[in-house]
Design a protein around this motif. Structure first.
Motif, PDB file in Angstrom:
ATOM      1  N   GLU A   1       0.840  -1.198   0.000  1.00  0.00           N
ATOM      2  CA  GLU A   1       0.000   0.000   0.000  1.00  0.00           C
ATOM      3  C   GLU A   1       0.881   1.256   0.000  1.00  0.00           C
ATOM      4  N   ILE A   2       1.862   1.285   0.898  1.00  0.00           N
ATOM      5  CA  ILE A   2       2.723   2.465   1.006  1.00  0.00           C
ATOM      6  C   ILE A   2       3.568   2.616  -0.261  1.00  0.00           C
ATOM      7  N   ALA A   3       4.143   1.501  -0.718  1.00  0.00           N
ATOM      8  CA  ALA A   3       5.009   1.569  -1.906  1.00  0.00           C
ATOM      9  C   ALA A   3       4.219   2.025  -3.132  1.00  0.00           C
ATOM     10  N   THR A   4       2.960   1.608  -3.207  1.00  0.00           N
ATOM     11  CA  THR A   4       2.137   1.981  -4.360  1.00  0.00           C
ATOM     12  C   THR A   4       1.857   3.477  -4.351  1.00  0.00           C
ATOM     13  N   THR A   5       1.553   4.000  -3.178  1.00  0.00           N
ATOM     14  CA  THR A   5       1.319   5.445  -3.077  1.00  0.00           C
ATOM     15  C   THR A   5       2.594   6.213  -3.415  1.00  0.00           C
ATOM     16  N   LEU A   6       3.702   5.701  -2.884  1.00  0.00           N
ATOM     17  CA  LEU A   6       4.979   6.357  -3.130  1.00  0.00           C
ATOM     18  C   LEU A   6       5.271   6.428  -4.631  1.00  0.00           C
ATOM     19  N   ARG A   7       4.971   5.344  -5.329  1.00  0.00           N
ATOM     20  CA  ARG A   7       5.223   5.332  -6.778  1.00  0.00           C
ATOM     21  C   ARG A   7       4.287   6.296  -7.482  1.00  0.00           C
ATOM     22  N   ARG A   8       3.022   6.320  -7.035  1.00  0.00           N
ATOM     23  CA  ARG A   8       2.042   7.192  -7.670  1.00  0.00           C
ATOM     24  C   ARG A   8       2.456   8.651  -7.493  1.00  0.00           C
ATOM     25  N   CYS A   9       3.022   8.954  -6.307  1.00  0.00           N
ATOM     26  CA  CYS A   9       3.341  10.348  -6.002  1.00  0.00           C
ATOM     27  C   CYS A   9       4.782  10.699  -6.326  1.00  0.00           C
ATOM     28  N   SER A  10       5.483   9.817  -7.019  1.00  0.00           N
ATOM     29  CA  SER A  10       6.899  10.111  -7.256  1.00  0.00           C
ATOM     30  C   SER A  10       7.124  11.333  -8.157  1.00  0.00           C
ATOM     31  N   PRO A  11       6.252  11.642  -9.132  1.00  0.00           N
ATOM     32  CA  PRO A  11       6.488  12.885  -9.900  1.00  0.00           C
ATOM     33  C   PRO A  11       6.444  14.119  -8.995  1.00  0.00           C
ATOM     34  N   GLN A  12       5.476  14.132  -8.044  1.00  0.00           N
ATOM     35  CA  GLN A  12       5.373  15.278  -7.133  1.00  0.00           C
ATOM     36  C   GLN A  12       6.604  15.335  -6.221  1.00  0.00           C
ATOM     37  N   LEU A  13       7.055  14.158  -5.775  1.00  0.00           N
ATOM     38  CA  LEU A  13       8.211  14.110  -4.879  1.00  0.00           C
ATOM     39  C   LEU A  13       9.471  14.585  -5.600  1.00  0.00           C
ATOM     40  N   GLU A  14       9.608  14.183  -6.858  1.00  0.00           N
ATOM     41  CA  GLU A  14      10.761  14.622  -7.655  1.00  0.00           C
ATOM     42  C   GLU A  14      10.824  16.141  -7.717  1.00  0.00           C
ATOM     43  N   ALA A  15       9.652  16.779  -7.692  1.00  0.00           N
ATOM     44  CA  ALA A  15       9.587  18.242  -7.834  1.00  0.00           C
ATOM     45  C   ALA A  15       9.953  18.974  -6.539  1.00  0.00           C
ATOM     46  N   VAL A  16      10.095  18.226  -5.421  1.00  0.00           N
ATOM     47  CA  VAL A  16      10.452  18.867  -4.141  1.00  0.00           C
ATOM     48  C   VAL A  16      11.736  18.196  -3.629  1.00  0.00           C
ATOM     49  N   PRO A  17      12.895  18.636  -4.135  1.00  0.00           N
ATOM     50  CA  PRO A  17      14.154  17.933  -3.841  1.00  0.00           C
ATOM     51  C   PRO A  17      14.441  17.775  -2.339  1.00  0.00           C
ATOM     52  N   ALA A  18      14.080  18.784  -1.538  1.00  0.00           N
ATOM     53  CA  ALA A  18      14.383  18.680  -0.104  1.00  0.00           C
ATOM     54  C   ALA A  18      13.583  17.532   0.519  1.00  0.00           C
ATOM     55  N   ALA A  19      12.353  17.353   0.067  1.00  0.00           N
ATOM     56  CA  ALA A  19      11.531  16.258   0.589  1.00  0.00           C
ATOM     57  C   ALA A  19      12.093  14.919   0.121  1.00  0.00           C
ATOM     58  N   ARG A  20      12.514  14.895  -1.133  1.00  0.00           N
ATOM     59  CA  ARG A  20      13.070  13.645  -1.667  1.00  0.00           C
ATOM     60  C   ARG A  20      14.281  13.220  -0.846  1.00  0.00           C
ATOM     61  N   LYS A  21      15.105  14.211  -0.486  1.00  0.00           N
ATOM     62  CA  LYS A  21      16.313  13.919   0.286  1.00  0.00           C
ATOM     63  C   LYS A  21      15.949  13.343   1.663  1.00  0.00           C
ATOM     64  N   CYS A  22      14.998  13.982   2.349  1.00  0.00           N
ATOM     65  CA  CYS A  22      14.665  13.550   3.705  1.00  0.00           C
ATOM     66  C   CYS A  22      13.815  12.284   3.707  1.00  0.00           C
ATOM     67  N   MET A  23      13.366  11.873   2.539  1.00  0.00           N
ATOM     68  CA  MET A  23      12.605  10.613   2.453  1.00  0.00           C
ATOM     69  C   MET A  23      13.408   9.535   1.762  1.00  0.00           C
ATOM     70  N   SER A  24      14.728   9.721   1.681  1.00  0.00           N
ATOM     71  CA  SER A  24      15.489   8.762   0.874  1.00  0.00           C
ATOM     72  C   SER A  24      15.557   7.380   1.532  1.00  0.00           C
ATOM     73  N   ASN A  25      15.704   7.335   2.859  1.00  0.00           N
ATOM     74  CA  ASN A  25      15.704   6.012   3.519  1.00  0.00           C
ATOM     75  C   ASN A  25      14.338   5.352   3.371  1.00  0.00           C
ATOM     76  N   PHE A  26      13.304   6.145   3.636  1.00  0.00           N
ATOM     77  CA  PHE A  26      11.921   5.674   3.514  1.00  0.00           C
ATOM     78  C   PHE A  26      11.669   5.125   2.109  1.00  0.00           C
ATOM     79  N   SER A  27      12.050   5.907   1.100  1.00  0.00           N
ATOM     80  CA  SER A  27      11.776   5.505  -0.284  1.00  0.00           C
ATOM     81  C   SER A  27      12.569   4.260  -0.665  1.00  0.00           C
ATOM     82  N   SER A  28      13.852   4.233  -0.303  1.00  0.00           N
ATOM     83  CA  SER A  28      14.651   3.075  -0.723  1.00  0.00           C
ATOM     84  C   SER A  28      14.178   1.821   0.012  1.00  0.00           C
ATOM     85  N   PHE A  29      13.727   1.974   1.253  1.00  0.00           N
ATOM     86  CA  PHE A  29      13.203   0.815   1.990  1.00  0.00           C
ATOM     87  C   PHE A  29      11.976   0.233   1.300  1.00  0.00           C
ATOM     88  N   PHE A  30      10.982   1.077   1.054  1.00  0.00           N
ATOM     89  CA  PHE A  30       9.727   0.536   0.496  1.00  0.00           C
ATOM     90  C   PHE A  30       9.924   0.025  -0.928  1.00  0.00           C
TER      91      PHE A  30
END
Ligand code: HEC
Ligand code: HEC
Length: 434
Positions: free
Chosen positions: A51-80
């Motif tokens: 569920e979480i990974a699917t949302t993360l993938r769906r929202c990845s274009p928005q996340l790409e657009a906010v580099p600071a958020a992408r950085k602070c979610m890097s462990n979270f993203s790589s884990f899921f």
């Protein structure tokens, strides 16, 4: 455990139920924190990951657009991404970044993931299917015969039978018996096991599997500083008297993430003591376990181990206070022994990714098909861990397992556990939101 096509269920979910993606820094911080907390309030396995990974993938274009958020979610993203790759990315059922087909076929020594021709011998395979005292003795003598042709004792094969305490072969036959063969070579070692059916009325198992350890660099032949490993499941097919060996993926369409359990690619063998013929095979077993341990930590091709989180049981941890130890041990440990309990929690002095594979997610919570986790087996049932500890009582061993899990997953009071803190990256957010 089998990989289920969860993705399909989610794709079918009604779009009306899909919440919009965050679009700015505070939005992502809020989502990241809420999602992480919800994850740690769950059972930490199964559908919630997808569920979480699917949302993360769906929202990845928005996340790409906010580099600071992408950085602070890097462990979270790589884990899921890592823990759901087997379910969400087609052709990656092994959970590796390399597609399954390539994982099995493209490597420096392609023979290392194939069974030696000698082990496809029809007579041998039939003996293993018959699986009575006489046929197993014949199978073992067959291996002795191979060894008679290998002059270097270090390159001789080692074979024995044992019964697994941890898991049946992944073919639905409930077979716990194993015919194990260690095949050492100059450039790679193979640890191979055939499932054996211990119920005479049961179906003969299909499962055969290998852990291969690459010891040298192809081309130069130079010894690798850190050996590399790959794993593969084969599948026996019985067709009009012949026994053919294909791969499990080709025959069933199924593969699975071996790294869920094989945190150290070579897992020590701890046979069911009630079934094991110690006098006949004890020495061989010890030799094989010693060879496995001698590789040290192994790199797993296609796996970024750090994406599965930091190791459990670090040397020190801010959580490991006397109050925490008293709480997680829940009355099982005398107050004067709590300091010793805290010390026994330093598993990562060895399981640190250098000496030995780190015990990261889902160690400690992932149940073996026969019940228990590998951590509880090694600490409580086998009493083998922490290595060399002889002074821990049974209740203290139970408490040790509970406390390791509490420290890693559940945290204490309002302090997050080690895995959660790693995922939350609070320092990064504090900096980003200033
Ligand atoms: C549920 C946990 C679990 C999973 C998943 C798992 N294994 Fe294992 N495996 C074990 C354990 C535990 C042992 C040690 C022997 C025993 O106790 O049965 C082992 C042993 C082995 C061995 C014997 C050599 C050794 O390291 O001891 C092979 C070969 C093997 N596994 C292959 C695989 C392959 C290939 C996969 C993935 C397709 C896989 N395993 C997935 C738990 C697992
Ligand atoms: C002094 C080093 C050392 C410490 C400390 C230690 N281990 Fe181990 N561990 C080992 C070695 C070496 C093996 C392989 C044992 C064998 O070959 O029989 C092992 C094997 C294991 C295994 C089998 C699967 C795997 O991933 O290797 C588990 C599970 C395990 N240890 C858990 C623990 C836990 C939990 C702790 C802390 C409570 C711990 N160990 C502390 C050295 C250590």
């Amino acid at each position: 455990m089998r990989a289920l096509p969860w993705g399909i269920l989610y794709l079918a979910a009604s779009p009306a139920l899909v919440p919009p993606c965050p679009t700015d820094l505070p939005g992502f911080q809020d989502w990241h924190e809420r999602t992480t907390r919800a994850f740690f309030a769950s059972n930490l396995e199964g559908e919630i990951l997808v569920e979480i990974a699917t949302t993360l993938r769906r929202c990845s274009p928005q996340l790409e657009a906010v580099p600071a958020a992408r950085k602070c979610m890097s462990n979270f993203s790589s884990f899921f991404e890592a823990v759901t790759r087997d379910k969400l990315v087609s052709g990656h059922q092994m959970g590796a970044s390399i597609p399954d087909e390539q994982y099995f076929s493209e490597m420096p020594y392609p023979e290392m993931l194939e069974l030696p021709a000698e082990l496809k011998d029809q007579e041998l395979l039939r003996w293993l299917d018959e699986n009575d005292d006489a046929s197993i003795t014949s199978a073992l003598s067959y291996i002795d015969g191979i060894n008679a042709t290998i002059p270097d004792p270090r390159l001789q094969w080692i074979a024995f039978i044992y019964t697994s305490q941890h898991l049946p072969t992944p073919d639905g036959t409930r077979s716990l018996g194993r015919f194990f063969v260690y095949v050492p070579r100059k450039d790679f070692d193979q640890y191979i096991q055939f499932g054996l059916q211990q119920d005479p009325a049961g179906k003969p198992p299909n499962g055969v599997s290998v852990v291969a350890v690459q010891k040298t660099a192809a081309g130069t032949g130079e010894v690798l500083k850190i050996p590399r490993a790959r794993l593969k499941d084969f599948w026996r097919k019985r067709d009009g008297g012949r026994i053919e060996i294909g791969t499990r993926l080709d025959e069933t369409g199924i593969a699975e993430n071996c790294y869920t359990c094989h945190k150290q690619a070579t897992l020590p063998i701890t046979p069911d003591p009630l079934e094991f013929d110690e006098a006949r095979f004890g020495e061989k077993l010890n030799l094989v376990n010693a060879r496995m341990a001698s590789h040290g930590a192994l790199d797993l091709d296609g796996f970024t181990r750090s994406a599965y989180g930091p190791p459990m049981g670090p040397r020190t941890s801010p959580l490991r206070t006397p109050e925490f130890l008293a709480a997680c041990s829940a009355g099982r440990v005398a107050p004067e022994r709590l300091a010793r309990l805290g010390e026994a929690m330093q598993c990562a002095t060895c399981h640190d990714g250098h000496v030995r594979g780190e015990l990261n997610y889902p160690s400690g919570i992932h149940a073996q098909p026969q019940g228990g986790t590998l951590v509880s087996f090694y600490v409580v049932n086998h009493k083998k861990m922490p290595l060399g500890a002889t002074d821990l009582s049974e209740p203290e061993r139970h408490a040790l397992v509970e406390c390791l899990n509490a420290e890693y997953y559940r945290g204490f009071g309002d302090q997050p556990g080690i895995l959660q803190a790693w995922m939350l990256e609070e320092d990064c957010w504090r900096e980003a939101m200033r």
